[in-house]
Every structure is written in C-alpha cells, then in structure tokens.
Design a protein around this motif. Structure first.
Motif, mmCIF file in Angstrom:
data_model
loop_
_atom_site.group_PDB
_atom_site.id
_atom_site.type_symbol
_atom_site.label_atom_id
_atom_site.label_comp_id
_atom_site.label_asym_id
_atom_site.label_seq_id
_atom_site.Cartn_x
_atom_site.Cartn_y
_atom_site.Cartn_z
ATOM 1 N N UNK A 286 29.395 38.605 33.928
ATOM 2 C CA UNK A 286 29.816 39.997 33.962
ATOM 3 C C UNK A 286 29.905 40.576 35.360
ATOM 4 N N UNK A 287 29.309 39.915 36.323
ATOM 5 C CA UNK A 287 29.357 40.366 37.715
ATOM 6 C C UNK A 287 28.942 39.212 38.617
ATOM 7 N N UNK A 288 29.123 39.393 39.918
ATOM 8 C CA UNK A 288 28.768 38.388 40.918
ATOM 9 C C UNK A 288 27.578 38.917 41.704
ATOM 10 N N UNK A 289 26.452 38.251 41.608
ATOM 11 C CA UNK A 289 25.262 38.698 42.341
ATOM 12 C C UNK A 289 25.197 38.039 43.717
ATOM 13 N N UNK A 290 24.349 38.578 44.563
ATOM 14 C CA UNK A 290 24.126 37.991 45.887
ATOM 15 C C UNK A 290 23.574 36.569 45.726
ATOM 16 N N UNK A 291 22.703 36.370 44.727
ATOM 17 C CA UNK A 291 22.173 35.027 44.473
ATOM 18 C C UNK A 291 23.277 34.049 44.078
ATOM 19 N N UNK B 111 27.770 44.345 40.687
ATOM 20 C CA UNK B 111 26.643 44.884 39.914
ATOM 21 C C UNK B 111 26.990 44.791 38.439
ATOM 22 N N UNK B 112 25.970 44.784 37.591
ATOM 23 C CA UNK B 112 26.236 44.680 36.149
ATOM 24 C C UNK B 112 27.091 45.845 35.649
ATOM 25 N N UNK B 113 27.889 45.557 34.636
ATOM 26 C CA UNK B 113 28.691 46.599 34.003
ATOM 27 C C UNK B 113 27.898 47.202 32.849
ATOM 28 N N UNK B 114 28.334 48.364 32.401
ATOM 29 C CA UNK B 114 27.684 49.030 31.281
ATOM 30 C C UNK B 114 27.894 48.272 29.971
ATOM 31 N N UNK B 115 27.121 48.670 28.968
ATOM 32 C CA UNK B 115 27.242 48.046 27.648
ATOM 33 C C UNK B 115 28.606 48.318 27.024
ATOM 34 N N UNK B 116 29.217 49.412 27.425
ATOM 35 C CA UNK B 116 30.568 49.764 26.988
ATOM 36 C C UNK B 116 31.451 49.802 28.219
ATOM 37 N N UNK C 147 31.332 53.192 38.913
ATOM 38 C CA UNK C 147 31.749 53.755 37.642
ATOM 39 C C UNK C 147 30.824 53.469 36.486
ATOM 40 N N UNK C 148 29.566 53.111 36.773
ATOM 41 C CA UNK C 148 28.608 52.780 35.726
ATOM 42 C C UNK C 148 27.537 53.853 35.640
ATOM 43 N N UNK C 149 27.186 54.225 34.409
ATOM 44 C CA UNK C 149 26.140 55.227 34.208
ATOM 45 C C UNK C 149 24.772 54.616 34.499
ATOM 46 N N UNK C 150 23.837 55.448 34.941
ATOM 47 C CA UNK C 150 22.502 54.972 35.324
ATOM 48 C C UNK C 150 21.777 54.309 34.166
ATOM 49 N N UNK C 151 22.037 54.762 32.947
ATOM 50 C CA UNK C 151 21.369 54.185 31.782
ATOM 51 C C UNK C 151 22.051 52.919 31.261
ATOM 52 N N UNK C 152 23.132 52.486 31.918
ATOM 53 C CA UNK C 152 23.831 51.273 31.521
ATOM 54 C C UNK C 152 24.690 51.433 30.276
#
Length: 159
Positions: free
Chosen positions: A34-39, A68-73, A105-110
């Motif tokens: 879902x995303x590319x991390x530094x690791x 960074x991770x994307x939201x659940x929606x 564009x992601x909400x803090x609560x995911x």
C-alpha cells in the motif's frame, strides 16, 4: 525487517528478468503493502546495489508512489480535463472540507485518503470518483456528505 527483505526478494524473483527495472519493483512493493517505506527502500538498495538516494529520487518523482500508509477508505477524484471542467474541484473541496487531512490526503485516524488523479478513462461520466476501487460517475458535490457518511457506516461495520 528480515520478512521485508525476503518479501522484496520474492517480488524481484517473481518479475520476469526484462521487467525488473526499479520502478516496476517499487510498484510491486506498493501494490502489496500500500505504500513504500524507508525500510523498503533501504532493503531494496541493499539487494540491488542501487544507492538509496537514487531510489528515493525515483519514488519522489512519480506522484503515484506513496511513502505513508493510505486510509482504510480510498477516494480518488479524477482531475482529467472532462472531470475538471464538470466540477472535480468542487467534489474534492467538498470532501476535504469536512475532514482534517495530512499533506498526503489521509485523515489522522486512518479512516480515509482522498487524492487527485489524472484521467481514469470515463470521460462520458464526468465528474468521476473512484471510491475503494469502484468508479462512480456524474457525481455532484452536494452528494459528498452522504458519501462520507456511507463510508463511515461501512467502516464501522468492518470494525
């Protein structure tokens, strides 16, 4: 991190040799995670001998890569010419105006990620949203509060 290392090695081995360009490998990592991390970039650099800074440059060059991770929606607002001229900016503003979103564009609560995308190829249905993988056409800005309520209800059901 060892699991991440083996996951990246599996991705690289699964790609045909003529498709193992870094952009394809990075795309596959994002498809799975879902995303590319530094690791991820650090492991990929170690496995390929590419400088980590070159991989970071590649990821930052393409707007489709997320760090960074994307939201659940996930709601993508088409900003192609037809959609834009038929009110894509109003859809986006109405959606984002009701939420507090970070720079990605992601909400803090995911709960949700809202982004702008280029043409999704449904110009006759403009303006268009892609909501959790489902294309919705001829959308009106006044429908956005109901769309967010629907997503919240579905999110609550999923737990």
């Amino acid at each position: 991190m060892a699991d991440e290392h083996s996951r990246i090695a599996e991705i690289m081995q699964a790609l045909p040799e003529n498709e193992r360009q870094m952009v394809n490998v990075i795309n596959q990592i994002q498809e799975q995670k879902g995303f590319i991390s530094r690791d991820d970039l650090r492991d990929l650099a170690a496995q390929t001998g590419q400088p980590e800074s070159s991989l970071e440059g590649l990821v930052s060059f393409f707007s489709s890569f997320r760090t960074r991770p994307v939201g659940r929606n996930r709601v993508s607002v088409c900003y192609g010419t037809a959609c834009y001229t038929r009110g894509a900016d109003r859809l986006h503003d109405r959606l984002t105006g009701e939420l507090e979103l970070d720079a990605d564009g992601t909400s803090a609560d995911g709960f949700i990620t809202i982004d702008k995308v280029q043409c999704v190829g449904a110009c006759s249905l403009a303006p268009v949203l892609v909501c959790n993988g489902t294309l919705e056409g001829k959308v009106k800005s006044h429908q956005m509060p109901a769309k967010l309520r629907e997503l919240r209800e579905d999110d609550a059901k999923r737990g």
